[in-house]
Design a protein around this motif. Sequence first.
Motif, mmCIF file in Angstrom:
data_model
loop_
_atom_site.group_PDB
_atom_site.id
_atom_site.type_symbol
_atom_site.label_atom_id
_atom_site.label_comp_id
_atom_site.label_asym_id
_atom_site.label_seq_id
_atom_site.Cartn_x
_atom_site.Cartn_y
_atom_site.Cartn_z
ATOM 1 N N LEU A 150 0.833 -1.207 0.000
ATOM 2 C CA LEU A 150 0.000 0.000 0.000
ATOM 3 C C LEU A 150 0.865 1.253 0.000
ATOM 4 C CD1 LEU A 150 -2.790 1.278 0.102
ATOM 5 C CD2 LEU A 150 -2.751 1.033 2.597
ATOM 6 N N LEU A 151 1.970 1.212 0.733
ATOM 7 C CA LEU A 151 2.913 2.332 0.721
ATOM 8 C C LEU A 151 3.482 2.522 -0.682
ATOM 9 C CD1 LEU A 151 4.740 4.489 2.016
ATOM 10 C CD2 LEU A 151 6.298 2.633 2.691
ATOM 11 N N ALA A 152 3.808 1.426 -1.353
ATOM 12 C CA ALA A 152 4.322 1.509 -2.727
ATOM 13 C C ALA A 152 3.311 2.185 -3.646
ATOM 14 C CB ALA A 152 4.661 0.109 -3.240
ATOM 15 N N ALA A 153 2.026 1.860 -3.464
ATOM 16 C CA ALA A 153 0.979 2.479 -4.279
ATOM 17 C C ALA A 153 0.844 3.968 -3.952
ATOM 18 C CB ALA A 153 -0.348 1.760 -4.065
ATOM 19 N N GLN A 154 1.002 4.335 -2.687
ATOM 20 C CA GLN A 154 0.976 5.756 -2.315
ATOM 21 C C GLN A 154 2.064 6.523 -3.062
ATOM 22 O OE1 GLN A 154 0.780 6.851 1.937
ATOM 23 N NE2 GLN A 154 0.296 4.714 2.370
ATOM 24 N N LEU A 155 3.249 5.940 -3.113
ATOM 25 C CA LEU A 155 4.368 6.580 -3.796
ATOM 26 C C LEU A 155 4.082 6.708 -5.293
ATOM 27 C CD1 LEU A 155 7.143 4.642 -1.881
ATOM 28 C CD2 LEU A 155 6.813 7.132 -1.789
ATOM 29 N N GLY A 156 3.538 5.638 -5.878
ATOM 30 C CA GLY A 156 3.205 5.679 -7.292
ATOM 31 C C GLY A 156 2.143 6.713 -7.606
ATOM 32 N N GLY A 157 1.206 6.888 -6.690
ATOM 33 C CA GLY A 157 0.127 7.839 -6.896
ATOM 34 C C GLY A 157 0.591 9.282 -6.936
ATOM 35 N N GLN A 158 1.813 9.538 -6.462
ATOM 36 C CA GLN A 158 2.352 10.901 -6.466
ATOM 37 C C GLN A 158 3.112 11.226 -7.753
ATOM 38 O OE1 GLN A 158 1.849 13.214 -4.228
ATOM 39 N NE2 GLN A 158 0.799 11.954 -2.699
ATOM 40 N N TRP A 159 3.203 10.262 -8.676
ATOM 41 C CA TRP A 159 4.022 10.451 -9.884
ATOM 42 C C TRP A 159 3.506 11.606 -10.734
ATOM 43 C CZ3 TRP A 159 8.429 7.678 -10.255
ATOM 44 C CH2 TRP A 159 9.135 7.700 -11.458
ATOM 45 N N GLN A 160 4.394 12.232 -11.474
ATOM 46 C CA GLN A 160 4.052 13.320 -12.382
ATOM 47 C C GLN A 160 2.955 12.886 -13.342
ATOM 48 O OE1 GLN A 160 7.474 14.538 -14.626
ATOM 49 N NE2 GLN A 160 7.597 16.487 -13.579
ATOM 50 N N ARG A 161 1.839 13.599 -13.348
ATOM 51 C CA ARG A 161 0.688 13.171 -14.138
ATOM 52 C C ARG A 161 0.974 13.136 -15.634
ATOM 53 N NH1 ARG A 161 -0.359 11.534 -10.042
ATOM 54 N NH2 ARG A 161 -2.250 11.680 -8.791
ATOM 55 N N ALA A 162 1.855 13.993 -16.101
ATOM 56 C CA ALA A 162 2.154 14.034 -17.532
ATOM 57 C C ALA A 162 3.024 12.860 -17.973
ATOM 58 C CB ALA A 162 2.848 15.346 -17.891
ATOM 59 N N ASN A 163 3.516 12.078 -17.006
ATOM 60 C CA ASN A 163 4.478 11.025 -17.343
ATOM 61 C C ASN A 163 4.118 9.676 -16.723
ATOM 62 O OD1 ASN A 163 6.861 10.181 -18.651
ATOM 63 N ND2 ASN A 163 8.041 10.390 -16.760
#
Length: 245
Positions: free
Chosen positions: A20-33
Amino acid sequence: MIVNLTTEGWEVIYHRAHALLAAQLGGQWQRANVPIRFYETLAAISHHDDLEKEWLDNHLTECGAPLDFTLAQIPPEVSLEKLKKHLENSCYRGRWVTMLTSMHICFLNQNKKEVSDEWHDFLETQIKDQNQWQKELGISKEEAERSYQFMQWCDRLSLILVQRQVPEDGRAVEITSGIRQQRYDLRCLENKHLTVEPWPFEEREFTVNVECCHLSDLKYDDNQTLIKALKQAPITSLEWIFSKK
């Protein structure tokens, strides 16, 4: 389980909490990329460790300490059956999630192809299934690999955090170099915030967290005693603030 020794006993983080922590980190990724099918990819990341069942199997070392997953020795035949069940369960979330889960399984078990004919056939079948899913979903092998490398990046960064592997004194640790051959490093700043170089996230600052259990006894007589202690253990949240340097 991820088990860290502390001055007061043990800190235990469940694998599904790490996912779940990994998904939190992924959810913060730059939306354009972000990779294609972004939300399905986040679902695969958040469920990629559903295989772990904290109340089953042995979770003690020979000395009676809580068993960290890096020390676990699971017979190959038992591991194979669990992986098959894990893939079967992932199918209920769709082919995209199943494909990424399958790719992750192949990555983690790539050295087991020669263990037995069963393992060889299983891994070969996964490659064929991945190709079939990509064809059915209308995506290229490159697009699938890009999404999986993103998943692996999030998984790796989460593990660095929960295993307490962030270096001190401003030194950097590599996360991965798999996403388009770009190397990403994690570093702790003077104010104790964390940063990633180059900065891949949408916001300039954000916070992520994971829950952990605290055990005060250093050893346990049997698994049932450990399970009881875990269910009654105090729970706290570990938090990390990420800031663009």
